[in-house]
Design an enzyme around this catalytic site. Structure first.
Site, PDB file in Angstrom:
ATOM      1  N   SER A 390      77.838  30.321  48.271  1.00 64.53           N
ATOM      2  CA  SER A 390      76.888  30.779  49.278  1.00 64.53           C
ATOM      3  C   SER A 390      77.594  30.644  50.627  1.00 64.53           C
ATOM      4  O   SER A 390      78.650  30.004  50.710  1.00 64.53           O
ATOM      5  CB  SER A 390      75.633  29.902  49.277  1.00 64.53           C
ATOM      6  N   HIS A 407      71.652  39.482  53.239  1.00 67.84           N
ATOM      7  CA  HIS A 407      70.907  38.319  52.739  1.00 67.84           C
ATOM      8  C   HIS A 407      71.463  37.718  51.463  1.00 67.84           C
ATOM      9  O   HIS A 407      71.104  36.606  51.108  1.00 67.84           O
ATOM     10  CB  HIS A 407      69.438  38.659  52.555  1.00 67.84           C
ATOM     11  N   GLY A 408      72.296  38.442  50.726  1.00 71.24           N
ATOM     12  CA  GLY A 408      72.770  37.865  49.460  1.00 71.24           C
ATOM     13  C   GLY A 408      73.768  38.768  48.782  1.00 71.24           C
ATOM     14  O   GLY A 408      74.406  39.603  49.436  1.00 71.24           O
ATOM     15  N   GLY A 410      73.216  40.627  45.591  1.00 70.96           N
ATOM     16  CA  GLY A 410      72.692  41.819  44.924  1.00 70.96           C
ATOM     17  C   GLY A 410      73.212  41.917  43.502  1.00 70.96           C
ATOM     18  O   GLY A 410      74.351  41.531  43.216  1.00 70.96           O
ATOM     19  N   LYS A 483      66.941  26.092  38.465  1.00 73.81           N
ATOM     20  CA  LYS A 483      66.650  27.522  38.368  1.00 73.81           C
ATOM     21  C   LYS A 483      65.309  27.691  37.664  1.00 73.81           C
ATOM     22  O   LYS A 483      65.036  27.008  36.687  1.00 73.81           O
ATOM     23  CB  LYS A 483      67.768  28.065  37.475  1.00 73.81           C
TER      24      LYS A 483
END
Lengths: 484, 145
Positions: A390, A407-408, A410, A483
């Site tokens: 991250s 944002h991330g 994908g 998770k």
């Protein structure tokens, strides 16, 4: 598979390359402004054609200002692309779109400093992983310990993280490190249906499932020392990142208003290029009700991450045998519509900025930033996938895409394909072999969230920096991942 | 994913970047809706693992057949979320604008069902309800997970 009619082939000759990392979809047909995608050539080649189609469709909506933007991690969404940014001017017939915010309203990432060093962490890693898994409800069907009455729900919907703190979940100083100071103004709980409230009743303080997680991470690399100092992070630091949203309440609000906007668009005189772009003029009662409900959902997401923060602090203090503060680095949301002041062509304008799968990335000295962060820009927290890196970025300015960033990562592969390719148990064992402990109630869920099912977040972050959207400050690697 | 592509009755998933598409095929509109609901369950768990022990009733009304389909899926998603249940058998009746349905299932058992992901809502993306050939109905859309 579907035989969809593509509006564009992913043929780069359809695009004008304005700069190395900036691609323009020229105006055509009913487009009111151009589309702009920020990406490397490799990233844009790998994007689904649908990203171009959806970015162009958003450019057709009334009152859109400057351009319809797509971030480097853009992918096919519903209506708006995920990774889409679009701002609308109420005085020019501008609209609000439920699909432009998405169902998981105010989904976001919160990062906490732990103050624990790596050696100590390693000694307690298993106990910590088990403790976090026990302490933070995650996964399908899980419930939180808090069950809200209707009156308490209303207070939560207007109070956000500030409400949670008043209930004993956290400390007042947490608020300065949350967008909107932890409390979104303009929430209207009356615009939130009984169904949405019912769906939230037992879900406060739950992580959810899918790509949501709680990770313990190590700062593995610093790219910008000066900004890292302001953010108070250094190589070797252990941090916690929490990725989740507004839970059932936000999902239900998104669901209900998307349909209501779709059914009333014709009556409101809006010709939609596609029904999935369902929207309403900002000045209409429907849009105002939606904004009131959506802001309530933002508060719900902020309260939820605040409760989870409190639970995380409890587990850390218990596992390490001393009171650990776990102060916030920052909390960012990436599915929102917010009214913001922007300079457009030299004129100050108040715009309704939709960011769907895109974060705010406000630059230096922005008035919304706490004093101590003004010299660095807003922290932008980019989640990777389970088992991968991250990143922490910093906002650079307001000029590009209304002060927004990616944002991330994908997905690179469907859930179905991932489930066929990987086995959850094996993945958990492999990651454990690399020092990453996964805790999840569903091995099928783990397989569907396999690291290989996601795009490489590093290339997304590089592109964001090269395009000038944000500066890369630090890289985080996972040690524990809970998770849903 | 379709059990048998020549079979006039069945369901499948279709790919979407972040989410999943559900598609039901049947000889009537109601049957296509039932099949699409099976595709919905299959996103979360293996249908065969869900015992149809408990029945719930669902009704919806919408003059637009495509939005009626979205209402149907949304109603199921709401029941799954609030009752913490999964469903493996569906019976749908459609009369004009009205849908009345029964769904059979059981509460989520995390160990047995290994639920992969919760479903947030049905979208209007790739939304279609149509009679493609005589006696061949299709109902589909992307759902957000």
């Amino acid at each position: 598979m579907l035989s969809a009619s593509w509006m564009y082939e992913m043929d780069l000759s359809q695009l004008i390359r304005r700069d190395v990392y900036e691609w323009e979809i020229p105006m055509r047909g009913a487009m009111r402004v151009p589309g702009i995608i920020y990406a490397s050539q490799d990233l844009i080649r790998a994007m689904d054609d649908k990203v171009l189609e959806q970015t162009a469709n958003v450019a057709m909506l009334p009152g859109i200002v400057s351009a319809s933007y797509a971030m480097p991690d853009a992918h096919w969404g519903y209506g708006f692309p995920i990774g889409g940014v679009a701002a609308f001017d109420a005085e020019e017939g501008g609209v609000v779109s439920a699909g432009g915010v998405g169902f998981d309203i105010s989904c976001g990432v919160r990062c906490l400093h732990t103050g624990v060093d790596l050696d100590e962490l390693k000694q307690k890693q298993v106990v910590l992983a088990d403790g976090l898994y026990r302490g933070i409800p995650a996964g399908v069907g899980s419930t939180g310990k808090i069950s809200l009455s209707d009156r308490e729900m209303t207070e939560m919907l207007t109070g956000g993280a500030a409400w949670a703190i008043a209930q004993g979940y956290g400390r007042a100083e947490d608020l300065a490190r949350i967008e909107e100071n932890g409390r979104m103004q303009g929430a209207d709980p009356k615009a939130v249906s009984a169904h949405a409230r019912r769906r939230q009743r037992d879900e406060m303080g739950t992580l959810g499932s899918g790509n949501h997680y709680l990770e313990v991470q190590i700062v593995s690399e610093i790219f910008d020392k000066k900004i890292a100092n302001v953010f108070a992070i250094a190589e070797g630091d252990v941090v916690v990142s929490i990725h989740c949203g507004s839970r059932g309440l936000g999902h239900q609000i998104g669901t209900e208003y998307l349909k209501e906007m779709a059914q009333s668009a014709a009556g409101l005189g809006i010709a939609l290029p596609d029904r999935e772009l369902a929207c309403a003029p900002i000045h209409s009662p429907l849009a105002q009700r939606y904004l009131g409900a959506m802001r309530s959902a933002i508060n719900c997401a902020l309260a939820n991450r605040q409760v989870i923060t409190h639970l995380t602090r409890q587990v850390f203090s218990e596992v390490f045998g001393r009171e650990l503060q776990l102060p916030l680095l920052y909390d960012v949301s990436h599915n929102t519509c917010k009214v913001e002041e922007h300079l457009v062509g030299g004129t100050k304008m108040n715009l309704h900025v939709h960011r769907k799968g895109a974060t705010r990335a406000f630059g230096l000295d922005h008035p919304d930033l706490p004093q101590e962060l003004k010299a660095a820009g807003q922290p932008v927290l980019i989640g990777g996938s389970m088992g991968t890196a991250s990143y922490v970025l910093a906002g650079t300015g307001m000029e590009i895409a209304f002060g927004s960033a990616c944002h991330g990562a994908g997905r690179a592969m469907s859930r179905h394909a991932a489930k066929k390719r990987w086995q959850g148990r094996k993945l958990v064992d492999q990651l454990a072999g690399r020092g990453i402990l996964i805790r999840s109630p569903s091995m099928r869920g783990v397989a569907e969230e396999a690291p290989g099912a996601y795009k490489d977040v590093s290339s997304v972050v590089d592109a964001a920096q090269e395009a000038g959207l944000a500066r890369v400050v630090a890289k985080l690697l996972p040690l524990v991942c809970v998770k849903g | 994913m379709v059990q048998n592509s020549t079979d006039p009755v069945g369901w499948e998933h279709f790919d979407h970047d972040a989410d999943v598409g559900v598609r039901g095929i049947g000889v009537t509109q109601a049957q296509a809706f039932e099949q699409a609901a099976l595709a919905l369950t299959s996103i979360v768990t293996q249908i065969e693992s869900v015992e149809p022990r408990q029945r719930i009733d669902i009704s919806a009304e919408n003059g637009d057949p495509e939005l009626l389909f979205v209402d149907w899926l949304d109603a199921l998603i709401f029941e799954m979320a609030t009752r913490r249940m999964l469903f493996s058998r569906y019976k749908v009746d459609i009369e004009g604008e009205r849908l009345s349905a029964r769904a059979w299932g059981e509460p989520v058992d995390v160990n047995r069902h290994q639920p992969a992901v919760e479903i947030k809502g049905a979208t209007l993306t790739e939304l279609k309800v149509e009679e493609q050939d005589e006696g061949q109905w299709l109902a589909q859309c992307v759902v957000d997970v």
